[in-house]
Design a protein around this motif. Structure first.
Motif, PDB file in Angstrom:
ATOM      1  N   ASP A 167      21.828 -27.296  14.127  1.00  0.00           N
ATOM      2  CA  ASP A 167      22.267 -26.289  14.975  1.00  0.00           C
ATOM      3  C   ASP A 167      21.261 -25.116  15.116  1.00  0.00           C
ATOM      4  O   ASP A 167      21.271 -24.539  15.834  1.00  0.00           O
ATOM      5  CB  ASP A 167      23.578 -25.605  14.231  1.00  0.00           C
ATOM      6  CG  ASP A 167      24.862 -26.588  14.538  1.00  0.00           C
ATOM      7  OD1 ASP A 167      24.636 -27.469  15.430  1.00  0.00           O
ATOM      8  OD2 ASP A 167      25.751 -26.469  13.819  1.00  0.00           O
ATOM      9  N   HIS A 168      20.226 -25.021  14.089  1.00  0.00           N
ATOM     10  CA  HIS A 168      19.145 -23.956  14.004  1.00  0.00           C
ATOM     11  C   HIS A 168      17.891 -24.378  14.710  1.00  0.00           C
ATOM     12  O   HIS A 168      17.222 -23.727  15.426  1.00  0.00           O
ATOM     13  CB  HIS A 168      19.119 -23.516  12.846  1.00  0.00           C
ATOM     14  CG  HIS A 168      20.386 -22.632  12.107  1.00  0.00           C
ATOM     15  ND1 HIS A 168      20.674 -21.472  12.557  1.00  0.00           N
ATOM     16  CD2 HIS A 168      21.389 -23.321  11.597  1.00  0.00           C
ATOM     17  CE1 HIS A 168      21.827 -21.375  11.964  1.00  0.00           C
ATOM     18  NE2 HIS A 168      22.330 -22.089  11.301  1.00  0.00           N
TER      19      HIS A 168
ATOM     20  N   SER B 112      24.307 -28.472   8.894  1.00  0.00           N
ATOM     21  CA  SER B 112      24.278 -27.685  10.125  1.00  0.00           C
ATOM     22  C   SER B 112      22.973 -27.400  10.638  1.00  0.00           C
ATOM     23  O   SER B 112      22.650 -26.512  11.211  1.00  0.00           O
ATOM     24  CB  SER B 112      25.267 -26.350   9.915  1.00  0.00           C
ATOM     25  OG  SER B 112      24.437 -25.693   8.776  1.00  0.00           O
TER      26      SER B 112
ATOM     27  N   GLU C 185      27.949 -28.312  12.483  1.00  0.00           N
ATOM     28  CA  GLU C 185      28.642 -27.701  11.230  1.00  0.00           C
ATOM     29  C   GLU C 185      29.926 -28.132  11.264  1.00  0.00           C
ATOM     30  O   GLU C 185      30.690 -28.614  10.023  1.00  0.00           O
ATOM     31  CB  GLU C 185      28.607 -26.068  11.422  1.00  0.00           C
ATOM     32  CG  GLU C 185      29.059 -25.453  10.244  1.00  0.00           C
ATOM     33  CD  GLU C 185      28.606 -23.982  10.285  1.00  0.00           C
ATOM     34  OE1 GLU C 185      27.702 -23.436   9.558  1.00  0.00           O
ATOM     35  OE2 GLU C 185      29.003 -23.068  11.170  1.00  0.00           O
TER      36      GLU C 185
ATOM     37  N   GLN D 273      27.878 -24.831  17.067  1.00  0.00           N
ATOM     38  CA  GLN D 273      28.522 -24.818  15.632  1.00  0.00           C
ATOM     39  C   GLN D 273      29.036 -26.404  15.543  1.00  0.00           C
ATOM     40  O   GLN D 273      29.800 -26.451  14.664  1.00  0.00           O
ATOM     41  CB  GLN D 273      29.488 -23.909  15.616  1.00  0.00           C
ATOM     42  CG  GLN D 273      29.233 -22.323  15.813  1.00  0.00           C
ATOM     43  CD  GLN D 273      30.336 -21.540  15.667  1.00  0.00           C
ATOM     44  OE1 GLN D 273      31.292 -21.737  16.055  1.00  0.00           O
ATOM     45  NE2 GLN D 273      29.847 -20.361  15.395  1.00  0.00           N
TER      46      GLN D 273
ATOM     47  N   SER E 288      20.939 -21.598   6.446  1.00  0.00           N
ATOM     48  CA  SER E 288      22.041 -22.716   6.390  1.00  0.00           C
ATOM     49  C   SER E 288      21.618 -23.762   5.442  1.00  0.00           C
ATOM     50  O   SER E 288      22.633 -24.537   5.350  1.00  0.00           O
ATOM     51  CB  SER E 288      21.775 -23.334   7.978  1.00  0.00           C
ATOM     52  OG  SER E 288      20.584 -24.221   8.057  1.00  0.00           O
TER      53      SER E 288
END
Length: 417
Positions: free
Chosen positions: A93-94, A90, A360, A357, A222
């Motif tokens: 996603d950041h 994930s 993820e 998300q 994460s």
């Protein structure tokens, strides 16, 4: 709206960063071109997954190592991929899709060079480890990026390509390598230099592609290994577990064990046949997934499990009776179920996660899938030395059939929405 806009397309909430909506300069690809180039780069990753399989027999003949080391070389890829998915699944996603994809493709180049200059099986195992890390970082990120880069009215196309690209790429890689083994004097040189160049081109595509995720805090947090499925997708994800197990155990059977089956049961050492038997299930699966894009997803996954059940039964009869055409017929039928089932399930799940998300969610999907892909094959490799190749192959087939029956029942009881 300076950073992002929200649209609802086909029942899916999509967050479209400004970078996706603007070309960003002369060296920035427009979203449609970026979508196509990203899909091709994803196919290249899958090409590299299937490519080494037909070469393993050559390595065994040249270096004279024990056959069980082939299973190690196969399984180490799945193990490192799983660990990477848990840690970095994930991350994009950041920090964004582009940094993760560029790093993953650069690692793929390194892996191809290690394959190219490998002097023994230890180096091959090392190359597969690097490849597993690179693929684990790329898998969920590529799939999320394709959903986000897809044209606004064709969001399901992104999920479909995200599920069929790895399947089709594996098939193409295995078959082309089989052809190289059969007809090219130095197949390893051709295969791994070509793949390294494809990954280098993929890096250029990603550099020129727009970013689809707005950076947000939590990147370091994460990296703590975890499996966290978005709340809206959890019920469907749990119901999909038997399907993921059945489809990817099938992939493990043909990609991991079929060269040993051809050699040990059918007494065939053809590079072309090795490539063909590895390629048939994912090739048919990719075609089935693409052709059934507009079919009702739930109905598709139910019928796909029936196809796997029938196909694996026919393949098991072919293995037990040493009838090669039956093995290929079974692989074809089951392969159609593999591609249609996995693609259909991703079409059900993908709209349930928002952009921030989605990687993820796909990390969880591929984590389960590659556990089913690698772990049973590793166990099978151990069992071959204890009970023999034929009982192991038949037992493996029975386990796939059992998982497909459970998946069929679970999905048949769900509403056709």
């Amino acid at each position: 709206m300076t950073t992002a806009e929200e649209t609802r397309t086909g029942g899916m909430l999509a967050v479209r960063p400004a970078a996706v909506r603007k070309s960003g300069g002369p060296f920035r690809l427009r979203p449609t071109a970026a979508f196509a180039g990203t899909a091709l780069a994803f196919v290249a990753v899958a090409l590299a997954v299937g490519a080494p399989s037909p070469l393993f027999v050559l390595y065994e003949q040249e270096w004279g190592f024990q056959p069980w080391l082939l299973t190690v070389a196969f399984a180490i890829y799945a193990v490192t991929l799983l660990i990477t998915l848990l840690i970095a699944g994930s991350l994009s996603d950041h920090i964004g899709r582009r940094p993760v994809l560029i790093g993953a493709l650069a690692l793929q180049v390194v892996a191809m060079l290690v394959f190219l200059f490998a002097p023994d099986i230890g180096w091959i195992i090392g190359a597969r480890s690097i490849q597993g890390v690179a693929t684990g970082a790329a898998m969920s990120t590529f799939t999320a990026a394709l959903v986000e880069l897809a044209p606004e009215k064709q969001k399901k196309l992104g999920a479909t390509i995200g599920s069929t690209a790895p399947v089709g790429g594996i098939a193409i890689g295995a078959f082309l390598t089989g052809l190289a083994v059969q007809f090219v004097p130095q197949p390893t040189t051709l295969v791994f230099i070509t793949l390294a160049l494809l990954f280098a081109a993929g890096i250029l595509v990603i550099v020129a592609s727009p970013e689809t995720v707005v950076r947000r805090p939590g990147a370091v947090r994460s990296l703590i290994p975890r499996l966290l499925i978005p709340a809206a997708a959890r019920r469907e994800f749990i119901g999909a577990l038997p399907l993921f197990i059945a489809t990817w155990m099938l992939a493990g059977l043909f990609i991991g064990l079929s060269p040993s089956i051809l050699h040990g049961i059918f007494h065939l050492d053809s590079g072309l046949l090795n490539g063909a038997i590895v390629a048939v299930p994912p090739a048919v699966g990719a075609v089935a997934g693409l052709l059934l894009t507009r079919a009702v997803a739930r109905t598709t996954v139910v019928w796909s499990m029936a196809a796997i059940l029938v196909g694996v039964a026919v393949a098991a009869v072919g293995i037990g009776a040493a009838v090669l055409p039956l093995l290929f017929v079974g692989a074809t039928v089951a392969g159609g179920g593999f591609g249609a089932g996995f693609s259909g399930m991703l079409r059900i799940l993908a709209p349930l996660a928002p952009n921030d998300q989605r990687a993820e969610l796909f990390a969880g999907i591929f984590l389960v899938s590659y556990l089913a892909y690698g772990l049973p094959a590793l166990v099978a490799g151990e069992l071959i030395g204890i009970i023999g190749l034929l009982p192991t192959a038949l037992g493996y087939s029975a386990a796939i059939a059992a998982a497909s029956v459970v998946a069929l029942i679970v999905q048949a009881l769900k509403p056709r929405r």
